[in-house]
Write a protein that holds these residues in place. Structure first.
Motif, PDB file in Angstrom:
ATOM      1  N   GLU A   1       0.913  -1.205   0.201  1.00  0.00           N
ATOM      2  CA  GLU A   1      -0.033   0.139   0.074  1.00  0.00           C
ATOM      3  C   GLU A   1       1.132   1.165  -0.047  1.00  0.00           C
TER       4      GLU A   1
ATOM      5  N   THR B   1      -9.569   1.576   3.274  1.00  0.00           N
ATOM      6  CA  THR B   1      -9.598   0.234   3.347  1.00  0.00           C
ATOM      7  C   THR B   1      -9.760  -0.475   4.791  1.00  0.00           C
TER       8      THR B   1
ATOM      9  N   ASP C   1     -13.625  -0.078   5.117  1.00  0.00           N
ATOM     10  CA  ASP C   1     -14.105  -1.267   4.597  1.00  0.00           C
ATOM     11  C   ASP C   1     -13.903  -2.306   5.215  1.00  0.00           C
TER      12      ASP C   1
ATOM     13  N   GLU D   1      -9.052  -4.988  -3.623  1.00  0.00           N
ATOM     14  CA  GLU D   1      -9.961  -4.034  -2.678  1.00  0.00           C
ATOM     15  C   GLU D   1     -10.710  -4.947  -1.915  1.00  0.00           C
TER      16      GLU D   1
ATOM     17  N   GLU E   1      -8.866  -6.926   0.470  1.00  0.00           N
ATOM     18  CA  GLU E   1      -8.521  -6.128   1.690  1.00  0.00           C
ATOM     19  C   GLU E   1      -9.709  -5.828   2.599  1.00  0.00           C
ATOM     20  N   ALA E   2     -10.835  -5.475   1.919  1.00  0.00           N
ATOM     21  CA  ALA E   2     -12.037  -5.057   2.712  1.00  0.00           C
ATOM     22  C   ALA E   2     -12.441  -6.357   3.469  1.00  0.00           C
TER      23      ALA E   2
END
Lengths: 214, 282
Positions: free
Chosen positions: A21, A94, A97, A170, A173-174
């Motif tokens: 990231e 993130t 999320d 994404e 990660e979420a």
């Protein structure tokens, strides 16, 4: 004799698992630090910055605003209480999320049998005749009804990827899983939707139209 | 349906301003409402657990864990030759800066949120903190066993025993202290022990004591294995952040592929194997 295998995730996805990231900026870290220490002004700033993304995530997973108010409260409480452990290795959005999808997951597990009967919105941007719009609305309703019949983590992964337009990274990660697991969940959700669409012409038409415009 | 994505995203129906105002007010009202600890009922025997919400924050010398129980044992150092005095009866009290729990001749069980907490006989702890900032348990004497659920994004669960601190994300392990000596035993999951600047990773069956590692999981005895840079990076990872360990090629392939009765995309498999140098298709 070797069993036939199907590629679940291409090798290119592996690179994404190791992608780092971009570092969180200092201003954000300072804001988080102040909010974690109880600075109410900082907390309100975070609330205002994150409320719409978190609402959008919940909405697209659940398909309606029903119970979103309670779930948003729950998500923000968790977020503020977890701020002391935020180290900036992931973007704050993130981080939010992840918390939001966890709240959604718990809610879906509790509400497994409740179908999405609310229309996801009256302002669908599907152009066309009124009949077409009505069909699209019904298609969305049936989509969420089919999603409601799935296991929550399939539904969430699919909603984030296919409805909310997140990248695979994404979504992983979420939901706090690997790319492979995220892709597997999305794949399984698609299979279940395919099965539902075979018995539902309206859903099939909606999915086909959506695919054609992608 | 061949495409994964949909062309038109479901638009988000916005919430009215009043709803947002209501949500914001409720959130900050709940943040202000720090209800503190609820004490379990006093009894002479192991009491039924009552949920308490404790969160712990690491400060130094910490253990990272996966899931399970942590038990911390601390016994008073005593060089006296005489018999120990009769321990006092179990007491609970709300200390000025935390919760004080002490047991006498009985054990005591408490549920703390989704964690379970047991004090052995002649044990005493003081717990301080709150949900927002995290919780810390100070073990003065005796032994506690804690079942700590995975923390995910919550602050870690901290146990302090002398100059050793245990940060628990969620693990099944025991920590025992006798005087200045500390022993860690892992039953399930993976635990990282940091002691005097060194980090050691323990797996199920491992036992660590004052820098010496032994265990069935690794078949090693003797001086503890020092953590390498990767261990230190993992130790520095924030709570709740999960990174899977690197997989060997065989395991990686197992994860990447799943058996298919339909045999779809076999060609992709073949090409991937070829790219990986796995040889010709079988």
């Amino acid at each position: 004799m070797q069993p036939k295998l199907r590629l679940v995730a291409p090798a290119a996805d592996m690179a994404e698992t190791r992608a780092e990231e971009s570092p969180v900026d200092i201003a954000t870290m300072e804001l988080v630090r102040r909010a974690a220490s109880g600075d109410r002004a900082a907390q309100r700033t975070l609330f205002r910055d994150l409320k719409r993304p978190m609402h959008a995530t919940l909405y697209r997973v659940l398909g309606s605003n029903r119970q979103v108010e309670d779930l948003l409260q729950e998500a923000f409480i968790e977020l503020f209480r977890s701020l002391p452990s935020y180290r900036g290795e992931a973007k704050l959005t993130t981080w939010a999320d992840r918390i939001t999808t966890r709240v959604a997951y718990r809610h879906l597990r509790r509400q497994r049998l409740i179908l999405a009967t609310d229309l996801p919105g009256s302002n669908l941007t599907v152009a066309g005749t009124p009949e077409h719009d009505l069909q699209a609305k019904e298609g969305v309703r049936r989509l969420y009804a089919a999603l409601a019949a799935m296991k929550p983590h399939y539904r969430i992964a699919f909603a984030l990827f296919s409805i909310d337009g997140r990248s695979l990274k994404e979504v992983a990660e979420a939901t706090g899983v690997s790319l492979i697991a995220a892709k597997s969940r999305i794949w399984r959700a698609r299979r279940l939707l395919n099965t539902a669409a075979r018995a539902d012409a309206v859903l099939a038409a909606y999915l086909t139209n959506a695919e054609a415009t992608s | 349906m061949s495409s994964v994505r949909f062309g038109c995203r479901v638009p988000v129906e916005p919430l009215p301003h009043q709803t947002w105002t209501r949500i914001e007010s409720a959130v900050f009202a709940r943040l202000d409402d720090k209800s503190g600890l609820s004490l379990p009922p006093l009894s002479g025997s192991a009491a039924s657990p009552r949920p308490l919400a404790w969160h712990w924050r690491a400060s130094m010398g910490c253990f990272l864990a996966a899931s399970g129980i942590a038990s911390v044992i601390h016994s008073t150092t005593s060089s006296s030759a005489g018999p120990e005095p009769e321990p006092p009866a179990a007491t609970d009290s709300r200390a000025q800066d935390g919760l004080h729990v002490a047991t006498g001749a009985e054990t005591r069980s408490v549920a703390i949120g989704d964690h379970r907490f047991t004090l052995s006989e002649r044990s005493e702890i003081v717990a301080r903190g709150d949900d927002a900032d995290g919780w810390r348990v100070e073990l003065s004497r005796g032994r506690i066993e804690l079942e700590v659920a995975p923390r995910r994004d919550r602050p870690p669960f901290i146990i302090r025993s002398g100059d050793v601190e245990v940060r628990v994300v969620g693990t099944l392990l025991s920590v025992q202290r006798e005087g200045a000596s500390t022993e860690v035993h892992v039953s399930r999951g993976i635990v990282e022990v940091e002691h005097r600047g060194r980090i050691v990773r323990l797996r199920p069956g491992d036992r660590w004591r004052d820098g010496t590692l032994s265990g069935t999981a690794h078949g090693t005895t003797g001086a503890a294995r020092e953590g390498d840079a990767s261990h230190e990076r993992r130790a520095a990872r924030p709570v709740g952040e999960h990174r899977p360990e690197p997989l060997a090629r065989a395991r990686w392939l197992e994860h990447w592929f799943e058996p298919s009765s339909e045999g779809e995309n076999v060609a992709d498999v073949e090409s991937l194997r070829a790219r990986l140098g796995g040889g010709a298709a079988r």
